[in-house]
Design an enzyme around this catalytic site. Structure first.
Site, short mmCIF file in Angstrom:
data_model
loop_
_atom_site.label_atom_id
_atom_site.label_comp_id
_atom_site.label_asym_id
_atom_site.label_seq_id
_atom_site.Cartn_x
_atom_site.Cartn_y
_atom_site.Cartn_z
CE1 TYR A 55 -2.96 -3.11 0.37
CE2 TYR A 55 -3.23 -2.63 2.69
CZ TYR A 55 -3.51 -3.41 1.59
OH TYR A 55 -4.34 -4.51 1.73
CG HIS A 140 -0.77 -8.75 0.30
ND1 HIS A 140 -0.34 -7.44 0.19
CD2 HIS A 140 -2.10 -8.71 0.01
CE1 HIS A 140 -1.35 -6.66 -0.13
NE2 HIS A 140 -2.43 -7.41 -0.25
#
Length: 328
Positions: A55, A140
């Site tokens: 992010y 992830h």
């Protein structure tokens, strides 16, 4: 399974804060706006914060860490992710990140599912966060890279760092139900972060999709589900649907639009707005322990908190079930 699981879930609460927006997803926001947004989450009673190196190439972790530095460590739960390791990229430093975040591409992501990569990722995240430990480490998007690597290397590495006490809990974050099921069966996971696959418009195994029985299996194994992407990238986010509504990051088809409009119409009959039903819907399954939503403005957090606490009559859910718009 981590013996601290129940306490951890209680600390997480029903509503969590997702860190994509404060990582400049799609558009840049100021440091002041990011801080105000995270503060709004805290003021709304949110104590679970989720972030990732992905992010904003670490920006989300830094911003969330700077805010939480002033808070008692025992009063919040924070998760980050492994799998993508950030490395310097001087050749792209004068360009924008190509993966949707409005930040300079001074770093690049490298898939590293090895034990050394998992440990390095956690250590790097701790440095950006300014913390001594993270509560939860998720693998992830393994389906984007290599499920074989995930099962053979990354998941065993996560189990090892949990056993050593480096993290309190481990999990997988994915938007693919089939990959989620494979990981749940392959490792002793505390949590599964499932993005966009358990919503009012889509459930694992529906319409021939893979992952049938995923949430039931999580319940059997004691793996808590954190539901994210509950608005399916926008189509369920407004009481009235615009014609250009997006579903799973693309223009929604007429079939999906019609179904969403039908959901909105029925919700309105019970004086409930569609986004309110959407944010509470995941709790229809007992495996779901938390719904986490992203935000880039303080008012978005306030709105989400209001929706989560709103009363929804049981008759609405019964009506939607009878019409076969949601599962029984």
């Amino acid at each position: 399974m981590n013996q601290d699981n129940g306490q951890l879930r209680n600390q997480m609460g029903r509503l969590g804060f997702g860190g994509t927006g404060v990582g400049n997803l799609y558009r840049a926001i100021s440091e002041e706006q990011a801080a105000a947004t995270i503060e709004a989450a805290w003021d709304a009673g949110i104590r679970y914060f989720d972030t990732a190196p992905h992010y904003g190439l670490g920006l989300s972790e830094r911003r969330i860490g700077e805010f939480l530095a002033a808070k008692p460590r025992s009063e919040f739960v924070i998760s980050t992710k492994v799998g993508r390791v950030l490395v310097p990229s001087p050749a792209t430093a004068d360009t924008k990140d190509p993966e949707g975040f409005d930040v300079p591409a001074v770093l690049r992501r490298e898939w590293d599912p090895s034990e050394a990569g998992v440990r390095r990722s956690i250590e790097d995240s701790l440095e950006r966060l300014g913390l001594d430990y993270v509560d939860v480490a998720y693998l992830h998007d393994p389906d984007v890279y290599s499920m074989e690597d995930a099962v053979k290397s990354a998941l065993p590495a996560l189990e090892k760092v949990r056993a050593e006490g480096l993290v309190r809990a481990i999990g997988v974050g994915t938007n693919t139900a089939g990959a989620a099921m494979e990981c749940v069966e392959a490792a002793d996971l505390d949590l599964l972060m499932l993005a966009g696959r358990f919503t009012m418009l889509e459930q694992p195994g529906s319409d021939g999709r893979p992952g049938a029985g995923l949430l039931d299996r999580c319940l059997e194994l004691g793996t808590g589900v954190v539901s994210v992407g509950v608005y399916n990238s926008g189509i369920l986010a407004k009481p009235e649907l615009p014609a250009d509504a997006h579903y799973n990051y693309s223009q929604a088809s007429e079939e999906i639009l019609d179904r969403a409009r039908e959901l909105a119409r029925i919700c309105k009959e019970y004086d409930v707005e569609l986004p309110t039903a959407a944010i509470q819907f995941p709790f229809r399954h007992p495996a779901v322990v938390n719904v986490t939503v992203g935000a880039s403005k303080p008012e978005q957090i306030s709105q989400s908190a209001e929706r989560m606490s709103a009363d929804i009559p049981a008759e609405l859910w019964q009506d939607l079930q009878q019409r076969r718009l949601i599962p029984a």
